[in-house]
Design an enzyme around this catalytic site. Structure first.
Site, PDB file in Angstrom:
ATOM      1  N   GLY A  10      18.045  -9.554  41.570  1.00  0.00           N
ATOM      2  CA  GLY A  10      16.706  -8.970  41.616  1.00  0.00           C
ATOM      3  C   GLY A  10      15.653  -9.988  42.004  1.00  0.00           C
ATOM      4  O   GLY A  10      15.670 -11.133  41.521  1.00  0.00           O
ATOM      5  N   SER A  11      14.728  -9.565  42.862  1.00  0.00           N
ATOM      6  CA  SER A  11      13.693 -10.465  43.369  1.00  0.00           C
ATOM      7  C   SER A  11      12.293 -10.032  42.963  1.00  0.00           C
ATOM      8  O   SER A  11      11.316 -10.345  43.645  1.00  0.00           O
ATOM      9  CB  SER A  11      13.777 -10.539  44.901  1.00  0.00           C
ATOM     10  N   GLY A  12      12.206  -9.296  41.860  1.00  0.00           N
ATOM     11  CA  GLY A  12      10.896  -8.911  41.355  1.00  0.00           C
ATOM     12  C   GLY A  12      10.236 -10.064  40.623  1.00  0.00           C
ATOM     13  O   GLY A  12      10.634 -11.225  40.747  1.00  0.00           O
ATOM     14  N   PHE A  13       9.239  -9.752  39.825  1.00  0.00           N
ATOM     15  CA  PHE A  13       8.499 -10.795  39.123  1.00  0.00           C
ATOM     16  C   PHE A  13       9.401 -11.615  38.205  1.00  0.00           C
ATOM     17  O   PHE A  13       9.311 -12.843  38.163  1.00  0.00           O
ATOM     18  CB  PHE A  13       7.366 -10.172  38.310  1.00  0.00           C
ATOM     19  N   GLY A  14      10.266 -10.941  37.455  1.00  0.00           N
ATOM     20  CA  GLY A  14      11.134 -11.650  36.524  1.00  0.00           C
ATOM     21  C   GLY A  14      12.149 -12.524  37.219  1.00  0.00           C
ATOM     22  O   GLY A  14      12.348 -13.689  36.848  1.00  0.00           O
ATOM     23  N   VAL A  78      24.102  -5.245  44.666  1.00  0.00           N
ATOM     24  CA  VAL A  78      25.149  -5.478  43.665  1.00  0.00           C
ATOM     25  C   VAL A  78      25.822  -4.168  43.295  1.00  0.00           C
ATOM     26  O   VAL A  78      25.157  -3.183  42.934  1.00  0.00           O
ATOM     27  CB  VAL A  78      24.561  -6.158  42.414  1.00  0.00           C
ATOM     28  N   GLU A 167      -4.696   5.043  39.279  1.00  0.00           N
ATOM     29  CA  GLU A 167      -5.091   4.299  40.467  1.00  0.00           C
ATOM     30  C   GLU A 167      -4.879   5.110  41.746  1.00  0.00           C
ATOM     31  O   GLU A 167      -5.726   5.109  42.649  1.00  0.00           O
ATOM     32  CB  GLU A 167      -4.317   2.984  40.514  1.00  0.00           C
ATOM     33  N   ASP A 298      11.945  -4.420  33.438  1.00  0.00           N
ATOM     34  CA  ASP A 298      11.867  -2.980  33.189  1.00  0.00           C
ATOM     35  C   ASP A 298      13.181  -2.362  32.729  1.00  0.00           C
ATOM     36  O   ASP A 298      13.180  -1.329  32.061  1.00  0.00           O
ATOM     37  CB  ASP A 298      11.429  -2.244  34.461  1.00  0.00           C
TER      38      ASP A 298
END
Length: 427
Positions: A10-14, A78, A167, A298
């Protein structure tokens, strides 16, 4: 098959935070990502509504991590995790690959949830990926260009009164009042709880509702969606009254559910899950019966922490610190709450900061701009975002729409007219 010290999925924020932290100790790390870009997901709605162009919130991962010599990036999806053999299998354009690891950090996010009505996915727009935002942007342009007499084309329903829903609804309404000024825009915001932004509550929720209603948005709280069919949404309020809203545009921002990766990790590590399929991780962020597998963001559930980027980033750094020996194995994760914020519309935002500090209106909006500018990855992205925000909020232009129109013109066959919508950014 090669083996590395750490694999991050995973390349999100975490995932990105974990990779950067591991690089500080030169831990050999492979980050596996299903996309080539790091997505700044909180700003997807601004791409969808033309405020920003997509490149400003999606820098290439390899470019972001270019200075981290111990980190390599692999594009792949994956498909399996073997916790006993300590092997990850992932699909690439050239076939399946495997990589062994000593430690694994899983940061795979979640999928959109529809409360048991998966068929609604094909009848609504979501905002989980860059492709989602681009698709909604093109649709909004097309609908705003429809004849004014077509009321259904100019009716928009947003389901979910959390930050994303608020938003999106606020920006769609602004499109009708500041950008497509000759076209009406009837916007409905539907929320099942008794107030908007229910995690905030109090004056922040009240301010949000009042501001949206004053802008002309129809807010429906204590109201649930019971059916979504071809161009119509059926809702029922707490009194049992039903209403059918005809609309060509239905944006779904309510609910989440586990993805295939979550299920694979749960099975491989014997980890229990909650009703949404999120991993019930241990206090130290390890998963099931494994002390070499960490899960963050998440896709996890721990102590009621919100599914927000600050949590994921802090969890990523914590897991990395354990792996690189800066924290003892088994150290419980402690979340430092830095507050939450959401934009209501132009010049209006709500901020719930530490120590009881709460901001609304223009002061909240300025704080929101500053925080999101700080976290945007890459210097060029910050400069470009500032320019786009200035054009969109100080002026009446939408750089993202100009980009969409240009792309459509380029994709049109020779001699063929591009689409119906036209660029209004020069108006």
């Amino acid at each position: 098959m090669r083996t590395t010290d750490a694999v991050i999925i995973g390349s999100g924020f975490g995932g990105l935070a974990a990779a950067k932290q591991l690089s500080r100790s030169d831990v050999e790390t492979t980050l596996i990502s299903a996309t080539d870009e790091h997505l700044f997901q909180p700003l997807l709605y601004q791409v969808a509504t033309g405020v920003l162009v997509e490149e400003e919130i999606a820098p290439p991962i390899a470019e972001v991590l270019a200075s981290k010599d111990s980190v390599s990036v692999q594009r792949g999806y994956v498909t399996a995790v073997d916790a006993e053999a300590k092997v990850v299998t992932y699909r690439t354009d050239t076939g399946d690959e495997q990589i062994g690891y000593r430690n694994l950090i899983v940061a795979g996010g979640v999928a959109q949830g529809y409360f048991g009505h998966d068929e609604w996915a094909d009848r609504t727009f979501s905002l989980k990926s860059l492709d989602d935002a681009i698709e909604l942007r093109a649709h909004l342009l097309d609908r705003f260009e429809a004849p004014v007499a077509d009321r259904k084309a100019h009716t928009f329903v947003v389901v979910g009164g959390g930050a994303t829903g608020v938003e999106v609804a606020g920006q769609i309404r602004e499109l009708g009042t500041r950008y497509f000024t000759d076209a009406p825009a009837t916007v409905h915001l539907v929320e099942g709880a008794g107030e908007l932004l229910p995690v905030y509550g109090g004056k922040l929720s009240s301010f949000t509702r009042r501001t949206l209603e004053e802008s002309g948005i129809d807010v429906h709280t204590d109201t649930f969606v019971t059916d979504i069919d071809a161009g119509a949404v059926t809702v029922r309020n707490s009194d049992g009254d039903e209403q059918v809203i005809e609309a060509d545009t239905i944006v779904w921002s309510a609910g989440m559910q586990a993805n295939d990766l979550s299920r694979a990790v749960a099975a491989a590590t014997h980890c229990e899950t909650d009703r949404a399929g999120r991993l019930l991780i241990d206090e130290d962020l390890t998963v099931g019966d494994r002390d070499d597998v960490f899960a963050i963001g998440d896709m996890t559930s721990l102590n009621g922490y919100p599914g927000q980027s600050p949590v994921a980033m802090q969890e990523g750094r914590h897991a990395a610190d354990v792996i690189r020996g800066r924290k003892p194995a088994g150290t419980p994760f402690a979340y430092l709450d830095k507050g939450s914020m959401a934009v209501v519309n132009r010049h209006n935002a709500v901020v719930d900061a530490p120590f009881g500090v709460q901001l609304t209106g223009v002061f909240g909006w300025i704080a929101w701009l500053a925080v999101h500018l700080f976290y945007l990855v890459g210097f060029r992205n910050r400069i470009a975002a500032v320019a786009s925000w200035f054009r969109s909020f100080a002026g009446r232009k939408r750089p993202g729409f100009a980009q969409a129109v240009e792309r459509q013109a380029r994709s049109a066959a020779p001699g063929e007219q591009p689409g119906r919508f036209q660029d209004r950014s020069a108006a």
